[in-house]
Write a protein that holds these residues in place. Sequence first.
Motif, PDB file in Angstrom:
ATOM      1  N   LEU A   1      39.146  12.574  28.790  1.00  0.00           N
ATOM      2  CA  LEU A   1      37.745  12.706  29.235  1.00  0.00           C
ATOM      3  C   LEU A   1      38.100  13.998  29.885  1.00  0.00           C
ATOM      4  O   LEU A   1      39.105  14.227  30.476  1.00  0.00           O
ATOM      5  CB  LEU A   1      37.234  11.731  30.255  1.00  0.00           C
ATOM      6  CG  LEU A   1      35.646  12.162  31.256  1.00  0.00           C
ATOM      7  CD1 LEU A   1      35.025  12.302  30.003  1.00  0.00           C
ATOM      8  CD2 LEU A   1      36.014  11.356  32.126  1.00  0.00           C
ATOM      9  N   PHE A   2      37.740  15.414  29.385  1.00  0.00           N
ATOM     10  CA  PHE A   2      37.342  16.041  29.784  1.00  0.00           C
ATOM     11  C   PHE A   2      35.918  17.037  30.750  1.00  0.00           C
ATOM     12  O   PHE A   2      35.234  16.659  30.450  1.00  0.00           O
ATOM     13  CB  PHE A   2      38.000  17.590  28.398  1.00  0.00           C
ATOM     14  CG  PHE A   2      38.823  17.257  27.488  1.00  0.00           C
ATOM     15  CD1 PHE A   2      39.918  18.690  27.924  1.00  0.00           C
ATOM     16  CD2 PHE A   2      39.090  16.061  27.083  1.00  0.00           C
ATOM     17  CE1 PHE A   2      41.174  17.908  27.320  1.00  0.00           C
ATOM     18  CE2 PHE A   2      40.602  16.037  26.322  1.00  0.00           C
ATOM     19  CZ  PHE A   2      41.361  17.059  26.240  1.00  0.00           C
ATOM     20  N   PHE A   3      36.816  17.471  31.883  1.00  0.00           N
ATOM     21  CA  PHE A   3      36.073  18.425  32.898  1.00  0.00           C
ATOM     22  C   PHE A   3      35.996  19.994  33.100  1.00  0.00           C
ATOM     23  O   PHE A   3      37.222  20.221  32.923  1.00  0.00           O
ATOM     24  CB  PHE A   3      35.730  18.123  34.478  1.00  0.00           C
ATOM     25  CG  PHE A   3      34.795  16.573  34.658  1.00  0.00           C
ATOM     26  CD1 PHE A   3      33.044  17.020  34.865  1.00  0.00           C
ATOM     27  CD2 PHE A   3      34.923  15.877  34.834  1.00  0.00           C
ATOM     28  CE1 PHE A   3      32.655  15.664  34.627  1.00  0.00           C
ATOM     29  CE2 PHE A   3      34.377  14.479  35.179  1.00  0.00           C
ATOM     30  CZ  PHE A   3      33.002  14.869  34.903  1.00  0.00           C
ATOM     31  N   ILE A   4      34.985  20.655  31.939  1.00  0.00           N
ATOM     32  CA  ILE A   4      35.183  22.048  32.045  1.00  0.00           C
ATOM     33  C   ILE A   4      34.701  23.020  32.726  1.00  0.00           C
ATOM     34  O   ILE A   4      33.349  22.718  32.171  1.00  0.00           O
ATOM     35  CB  ILE A   4      35.602  22.326  30.302  1.00  0.00           C
ATOM     36  CG1 ILE A   4      36.724  21.276  29.737  1.00  0.00           C
ATOM     37  CG2 ILE A   4      35.579  23.962  29.670  1.00  0.00           C
ATOM     38  CD1 ILE A   4      36.349  21.155  28.358  1.00  0.00           C
ATOM     39  N   ARG A   5      35.080  24.178  32.934  1.00  0.00           N
ATOM     40  CA  ARG A   5      34.550  24.487  34.020  1.00  0.00           C
ATOM     41  C   ARG A   5      33.704  25.154  32.971  1.00  0.00           C
ATOM     42  O   ARG A   5      34.523  26.450  31.567  1.00  0.00           O
ATOM     43  CB  ARG A   5      35.040  25.138  35.276  1.00  0.00           C
ATOM     44  CG  ARG A   5      35.662  24.548  36.230  1.00  0.00           C
ATOM     45  CD  ARG A   5      36.585  25.687  37.358  1.00  0.00           C
ATOM     46  NE  ARG A   5      36.882  24.977  38.443  1.00  0.00           N
ATOM     47  CZ  ARG A   5      38.027  24.666  38.364  1.00  0.00           C
ATOM     48  NH1 ARG A   5      38.662  24.768  37.168  1.00  0.00           N
ATOM     49  NH2 ARG A   5      37.908  23.775  39.662  1.00  0.00           N
ATOM     50  N   ARG A   6      31.978  25.855  33.121  1.00  0.00           N
ATOM     51  CA  ARG A   6      31.631  26.781  33.328  1.00  0.00           C
ATOM     52  C   ARG A   6      30.642  27.552  33.612  1.00  0.00           C
ATOM     53  O   ARG A   6      31.743  28.039  34.389  1.00  0.00           O
ATOM     54  CB  ARG A   6      30.416  26.434  32.121  1.00  0.00           C
ATOM     55  CG  ARG A   6      30.462  25.786  30.356  1.00  0.00           C
ATOM     56  CD  ARG A   6      31.824  26.185  29.010  1.00  0.00           C
ATOM     57  NE  ARG A   6      32.224  25.243  28.443  1.00  0.00           N
ATOM     58  CZ  ARG A   6      33.545  25.811  27.901  1.00  0.00           C
ATOM     59  NH1 ARG A   6      34.436  26.852  28.261  1.00  0.00           N
ATOM     60  NH2 ARG A   6      33.610  24.627  26.829  1.00  0.00           N
TER      61      ARG A   6
ATOM     62  N   ASP B   1      42.569  20.139  39.718  1.00  0.00           N
ATOM     63  CA  ASP B   1      42.985  21.247  40.126  1.00  0.00           C
ATOM     64  C   ASP B   1      42.688  21.265  41.213  1.00  0.00           C
ATOM     65  O   ASP B   1      42.681  22.534  42.160  1.00  0.00           O
ATOM     66  CB  ASP B   1      43.115  22.394  38.739  1.00  0.00           C
ATOM     67  CG  ASP B   1      41.393  22.652  38.943  1.00  0.00           C
ATOM     68  OD1 ASP B   1      40.370  21.794  39.390  1.00  0.00           O
ATOM     69  OD2 ASP B   1      41.188  23.821  37.974  1.00  0.00           O
ATOM     70  N   TYR B   2      41.710  20.520  41.961  1.00  0.00           N
ATOM     71  CA  TYR B   2      40.367  20.500  43.241  1.00  0.00           C
ATOM     72  C   TYR B   2      41.574  19.734  43.915  1.00  0.00           C
ATOM     73  O   TYR B   2      41.294  19.318  45.582  1.00  0.00           O
ATOM     74  CB  TYR B   2      39.900  19.832  42.735  1.00  0.00           C
ATOM     75  CG  TYR B   2      38.705  19.046  41.831  1.00  0.00           C
ATOM     76  CD1 TYR B   2      39.077  17.034  42.916  1.00  0.00           C
ATOM     77  CD2 TYR B   2      39.700  18.444  40.487  1.00  0.00           C
ATOM     78  CE1 TYR B   2      38.712  16.194  43.106  1.00  0.00           C
ATOM     79  CE2 TYR B   2      39.457  16.919  40.346  1.00  0.00           C
ATOM     80  CZ  TYR B   2      39.030  15.939  41.215  1.00  0.00           C
ATOM     81  OH  TYR B   2      38.870  14.778  40.016  1.00  0.00           O
TER      82      TYR B   2
ATOM     83  N   ASN C   1      43.296  27.582  34.061  1.00  0.00           N
ATOM     84  CA  ASN C   1      42.983  27.043  33.233  1.00  0.00           C
ATOM     85  C   ASN C   1      41.430  27.116  33.142  1.00  0.00           C
ATOM     86  O   ASN C   1      41.691  26.511  34.644  1.00  0.00           O
ATOM     87  CB  ASN C   1      43.272  27.132  31.757  1.00  0.00           C
ATOM     88  CG  ASN C   1      43.927  25.488  32.467  1.00  0.00           C
ATOM     89  OD1 ASN C   1      42.811  24.283  32.867  1.00  0.00           O
ATOM     90  ND2 ASN C   1      44.977  25.169  32.154  1.00  0.00           N
ATOM     91  N   LYS C   2      40.350  26.882  32.574  1.00  0.00           N
ATOM     92  CA  LYS C   2      39.442  26.338  32.526  1.00  0.00           C
ATOM     93  C   LYS C   2      39.009  24.560  32.636  1.00  0.00           C
ATOM     94  O   LYS C   2      37.479  24.460  33.044  1.00  0.00           O
ATOM     95  CB  LYS C   2      38.298  27.119  31.812  1.00  0.00           C
ATOM     96  CG  LYS C   2      38.027  28.212  31.886  1.00  0.00           C
ATOM     97  CD  LYS C   2      37.162  28.997  32.965  1.00  0.00           C
ATOM     98  CE  LYS C   2      36.548  30.480  33.211  1.00  0.00           C
ATOM     99  NZ  LYS C   2      37.409  30.640  34.442  1.00  0.00           N
ATOM    100  N   LEU C   3      40.067  23.851  32.761  1.00  0.00           N
ATOM    101  CA  LEU C   3      39.919  22.868  32.604  1.00  0.00           C
ATOM    102  C   LEU C   3      40.008  22.375  34.291  1.00  0.00           C
ATOM    103  O   LEU C   3      41.261  22.104  34.994  1.00  0.00           O
ATOM    104  CB  LEU C   3      41.598  22.221  32.041  1.00  0.00           C
ATOM    105  CG  LEU C   3      40.853  21.223  31.587  1.00  0.00           C
ATOM    106  CD1 LEU C   3      39.890  20.100  30.768  1.00  0.00           C
ATOM    107  CD2 LEU C   3      41.939  20.477  30.350  1.00  0.00           C
ATOM    108  N   ALA C   4      39.005  21.743  34.519  1.00  0.00           N
ATOM    109  CA  ALA C   4      38.669  21.075  36.242  1.00  0.00           C
ATOM    110  C   ALA C   4      39.560  19.673  36.210  1.00  0.00           C
ATOM    111  O   ALA C   4      39.826  19.447  37.577  1.00  0.00           O
ATOM    112  CB  ALA C   4      37.852  21.167  36.096  1.00  0.00           C
ATOM    113  N   ALA C   5      39.248  18.557  35.496  1.00  0.00           N
ATOM    114  CA  ALA C   5      40.255  17.727  35.365  1.00  0.00           C
ATOM    115  C   ALA C   5      40.226  17.458  34.818  1.00  0.00           C
ATOM    116  O   ALA C   5      39.432  17.272  32.431  1.00  0.00           O
ATOM    117  CB  ALA C   5      39.159  16.676  36.281  1.00  0.00           C
ATOM    118  N   VAL C   6      40.924  16.414  33.885  1.00  0.00           N
ATOM    119  CA  VAL C   6      41.500  15.002  32.860  1.00  0.00           C
ATOM    120  C   VAL C   6      41.652  13.853  33.178  1.00  0.00           C
ATOM    121  O   VAL C   6      42.225  13.140  33.886  1.00  0.00           O
ATOM    122  CB  VAL C   6      42.663  16.085  32.325  1.00  0.00           C
ATOM    123  CG1 VAL C   6      43.079  15.126  30.694  1.00  0.00           C
ATOM    124  CG2 VAL C   6      42.826  17.654  31.928  1.00  0.00           C
TER     125      VAL C   6
END
Length: 329
Positions: free
Chosen positions: A285-290, A217-218, A243-248
């Motif tokens: 692979l998931f990069f999830i924002r916290r 999303d960036y 959503n909180k999923l920044a990258a896949v």
Amino acid sequence: MGTTWSVQFSAPTSPEFTALQVRLDSRLLEINAQMSTWDTRSLISKINAAEKGWYAVPDEFCTVLDAALTLAEQTQGAFDPTLGELINLWGFGSMGPVATPPHGQALRTALLRSGWRKTVLNRQHQALWQPGGVHFDFSSIAKGYAVDEMARIMDDAGIDHYLVELGGEIKARGNAHTLHAWRVDIMHPHADNLESKNPNPALPILLKNASLATSGDYLRNFTHNRIQYSHTLDGRTGQPIANKLAAVSVIHESAMQADALATAIQCLGPENGWKFALEHALAVLFFIRRQDDYEVKFTPQFKDQAGAECTHQARIEAIARQSQNTLLN
């Protein structure tokens, strides 16, 4: 397609470089002439402007649309190849960027004219049903298809070891010149914002006889009233994903599938996207924002396919630590 492409390869004898480049360029131009919404003379642009009716489409177009509609059904419309009008309204299409979100009525009208269920693909006769007003858009799948075609040309030329790339989508065959699998880096979603001695942390993976695609999303967005709007739209709402999923990142034999799946899973979000990946045994692979960092996790299939460098847990933890104190928009 409004982007760049590159090819790396090793071969026992030097191929005719000019002829190989001509074949690659020609094939990419053919795909562009069918699937680019930025070209008003392309096939997809003509279909988008066409009246209600059946339209014959070539094999390539049929292949891409068939894959897109299948994924739309599997994701219950989260991924949707009929969002062209909405993509333009949000400023991410051929009409150019916008500074503010579109008005609600314009969005509602465009959403009513969109929807993968409104079209039909007759695979036997390679014919597409245009119900009138539907704007198709293959931006989340056509690049991957083009990468597959680039790889096919390399195969036809008898080249067994290569890495082809178009707009960030990658496909590898054989080994790099060191006789090891090709090493590629998956970049951190907000590498430039990290307070670290290493301003560009990356997750290195080994890619052999497979494709890699990333959706984030960036990558393209605009900000209005301190709210960031991503270029990736959820087909169920017509809105940019939030959503909180920044990258896949997805590894798949087919670059077309990897390209589309990365977008689809990002639209589904961290929970449903994870379930979808596990149910379909996908390498993701998931990069999830916290709140103050990122969670990095991957499916068992990704661990198996990405090579030893990725699976080293210390490397994963190091990237996660570098995510701390990141300032998010």
